[in-house]
Scaffold this motif. Structure first.
Motif, short mmCIF file in Angstrom:
data_model
loop_
_atom_site.label_atom_id
_atom_site.label_comp_id
_atom_site.label_asym_id
_atom_site.label_seq_id
_atom_site.Cartn_x
_atom_site.Cartn_y
_atom_site.Cartn_z
N GLN A 150 74.58 34.34 9.97
CA GLN A 150 75.36 33.93 11.13
C GLN A 150 76.00 32.57 10.91
O GLN A 150 77.11 32.31 11.39
CB GLN A 150 74.47 33.92 12.37
N ARG A 151 75.31 31.69 10.19
CA ARG A 151 75.87 30.36 9.90
C ARG A 151 77.14 30.49 9.06
O ARG A 151 78.12 29.77 9.31
CB ARG A 151 74.83 29.51 9.17
N LEU A 152 77.13 31.37 8.09
CA LEU A 152 78.32 31.56 7.27
C LEU A 152 79.50 32.03 8.11
O LEU A 152 80.64 31.58 7.92
CB LEU A 152 78.03 32.60 6.17
N VAL A 153 79.23 32.92 9.04
CA VAL A 153 80.29 33.42 9.92
C VAL A 153 80.77 32.33 10.86
O VAL A 153 81.98 32.16 11.08
CB VAL A 153 79.78 34.65 10.71
N THR A 154 79.83 31.57 11.42
CA THR A 154 80.18 30.49 12.35
C THR A 154 81.04 29.43 11.68
O THR A 154 81.99 28.90 12.28
CB THR A 154 78.91 29.84 12.92
N LEU A 186 83.31 30.80 6.89
CA LEU A 186 83.29 31.02 5.44
C LEU A 186 83.13 32.48 5.08
O LEU A 186 83.31 32.86 3.93
CB LEU A 186 82.15 30.21 4.81
N ALA A 187 82.73 33.31 6.05
CA ALA A 187 82.48 34.71 5.77
C ALA A 187 82.76 35.52 7.03
O ALA A 187 82.84 34.99 8.13
CB ALA A 187 81.04 34.94 5.29
N ALA A 188 82.90 36.82 6.84
CA ALA A 188 83.14 37.73 7.97
C ALA A 188 82.40 39.03 7.72
O ALA A 188 82.32 39.51 6.59
CB ALA A 188 84.64 37.98 8.13
N VAL A 217 70.26 44.74 1.68
CA VAL A 217 71.25 44.72 2.75
C VAL A 217 72.33 43.70 2.43
O VAL A 217 72.02 42.54 2.14
CB VAL A 217 70.59 44.38 4.10
N SER A 218 73.57 44.12 2.46
CA SER A 218 74.69 43.22 2.21
C SER A 218 75.02 42.44 3.48
O SER A 218 75.14 43.01 4.56
CB SER A 218 75.93 44.00 1.75
N GLY A 219 75.17 41.14 3.31
CA GLY A 219 75.53 40.29 4.44
C GLY A 219 77.04 40.19 4.59
O GLY A 219 77.79 40.99 4.02
N PRO A 220 77.52 39.21 5.35
CA PRO A 220 78.96 39.04 5.53
C PRO A 220 79.64 38.65 4.22
O PRO A 220 79.06 38.01 3.36
CB PRO A 220 79.05 37.91 6.57
N LYS A 221 80.90 39.05 4.08
CA LYS A 221 81.63 38.83 2.82
C LYS A 221 82.25 37.44 2.79
O LYS A 221 82.91 37.01 3.72
CB LYS A 221 82.73 39.88 2.67
N LEU A 222 81.99 36.73 1.66
CA LEU A 222 82.64 35.45 1.40
C LEU A 222 83.84 35.71 0.50
O LEU A 222 83.72 36.30 -0.57
CB LEU A 222 81.68 34.48 0.70
#
Length: 368
Positions: free
Chosen positions: A219-223, A226-228, A288-293
């Motif tokens: 969630q930090r990456l999305v916030t 940097l990622a979606a 599990v794959s997280g959000p894409k950078l």
């Protein structure tokens, strides 16, 4: 030259090479390097999961009686609607026949009441019968209609009970063992009502728990922008022997609360299982794959020096001279680290031998 003197000279020369190096005698350090690249990266997390059927149904008796017949082989695949058991249908067929006869009797009374009402209404229009006779005929009609409708409902209920005597598969799937054998008296309550279980294994589900810290990292990456997240996080299943399942799964459930005791979030993934290779009840590992950078830079952990000023790397310029540079690490993975700032695509860094070099030195790249 005397032999002894020769060896003394040779020893002195070697010691001079070791302890008194000059600029002309310095050895160029040999290191391994890599060229920094930018590419799309999806951080992953690996967790322990338990496989379950996507549907699991207990087949229970809805009417009581003697279990007359089982129509399937235990463990076989059955289709929705297949008759699995027969519970002494004769009693329920007799009940349905009685209800139908009662309905026909009520229908006859109702039809007669309709005819009587038609006659009385016609005579009433000619002032040939009294208001009392008219009201009585209408009351008889309403009563006969109500009796008939009640008889229809009884017939419907009796037919349902008769249909329940033929226990059908509510879903398609694989059966378990039978819990009641032929000849047993079946009831509709308690353990006696359980006849078998059916499990649907295509798709197969994997239930697992996601540590809250991992979700916070995602969630930090999305916030930070940097990622979606993609449409559905992809998942990979790994068996206990270390082999990967050849089908890719998707997350289909995330809980919306954190367990206060274990600090984990429950989740579930769905995998195609057309060949029923994955069985319910297996412990597996799931990635599990997280959000894409997008255009992220990943470098080996061995290339990073931890100093009082922070994380540093040794950058190699076109003339093979190295210089230290501070970088910001976004997060670490198992083998590498994702760099947020400090490096650009196309630059070279030292990945092995970083401990034996210093700023300004010229290095030699090791040959593959």
């Amino acid at each position: 030259m005397h032999k002894k003197c020769y060896f003394e000279f040779l020893l002195a020369f070697c010691l001079a090479c070791v302890f008194l190096p000059t600029k002309g005698w310095a050895v160029t350090p040999v290191v391994r390097t890599m060229t920094v690249e930018a590419k799309d990266i999806s951080p992953t997390g690996e967790y322990v999961g338990l496989t379950t059927g996507s549907l699991s149904v207990q087949v229970r008796a809805q009417v009581g009686g003697i279990l007359r017949k089982r129509n399937f082989t235990e463990g076989d695949f059955v289709k929705k609607g297949d008759v699995l058991f027969m519970i002494d249908p004769d009693v329920y067929k007799a009940g349905a026949d009685r209800a139908k006869a009662k309905m026909n009797q009520s229908l006859a009374v109702y039809e007669n009441a309709k005819r009587e009402w038609a006659r009385v209404q016609n005579l009433y229009g000619q002032n040939a019968v009294s208001q009392r006779d008219r009201d009585k005929a209408l009351s008889n009609l309403d009563s006969a209609k109500a009796d008939y409708e009640a008889a229809v409902a009884v017939v419907k209920d009796a037919n349902i009970q008769l249909e329940y005597a033929y226990v059908k598969a509510p879903i398609s799937g694989f059966t378990s063992k039978e819990y009641q054998t032929e000849g047993n008296l079946i009831s509709t309550s308690g353990d006696s009502s359980l006849l078998t279980e059916i499990t649907q294994m295509d798709p197969i589900y994997v239930e697992f728990s996601l540590p809250n810290i991992d979700l916070l990292r995602f969630q930090r990456l999305v916030t930070l922008g940097l990622a979606a997240w993609g449409d559905n996080p992809a998942t990979v299943l790994k068996f206990v022997d270390g082999t990967n399942y050849d089908k890719i799964g998707q997350i289909n459930f995330f809980d919306h609360k954190v367990d206060p005791i274990t600090s984990v979030i429950k989740a579930r993934a769905s995998f195609p299982n057309p060949d029923n290779l994955v069985l319910p009840g297996q412990f597996v590992r799931i990635s599990v794959s997280g959000p894409k950078l997008v255009n992220a830079i990943a470098i080996p952990k061995s290339s990073i020096l931890q100093t009082q000023q922070g994380a540093m790397v040794m950058v190699v310029d076109p003339s093979n001279k190295v210089a230290s540079r501070k970088i910001e690490v976004l997060f670490n993975r198992k083998e590498d680290a994702i760099v947020r700032s400090g490096l650009k695509p196309g630059e070279r860094i030292v990945t092995e031998g970083i401990g034996k070099i210093r700023d300004g030195q010229v290095v030699q790249e090791v040959k593959p």
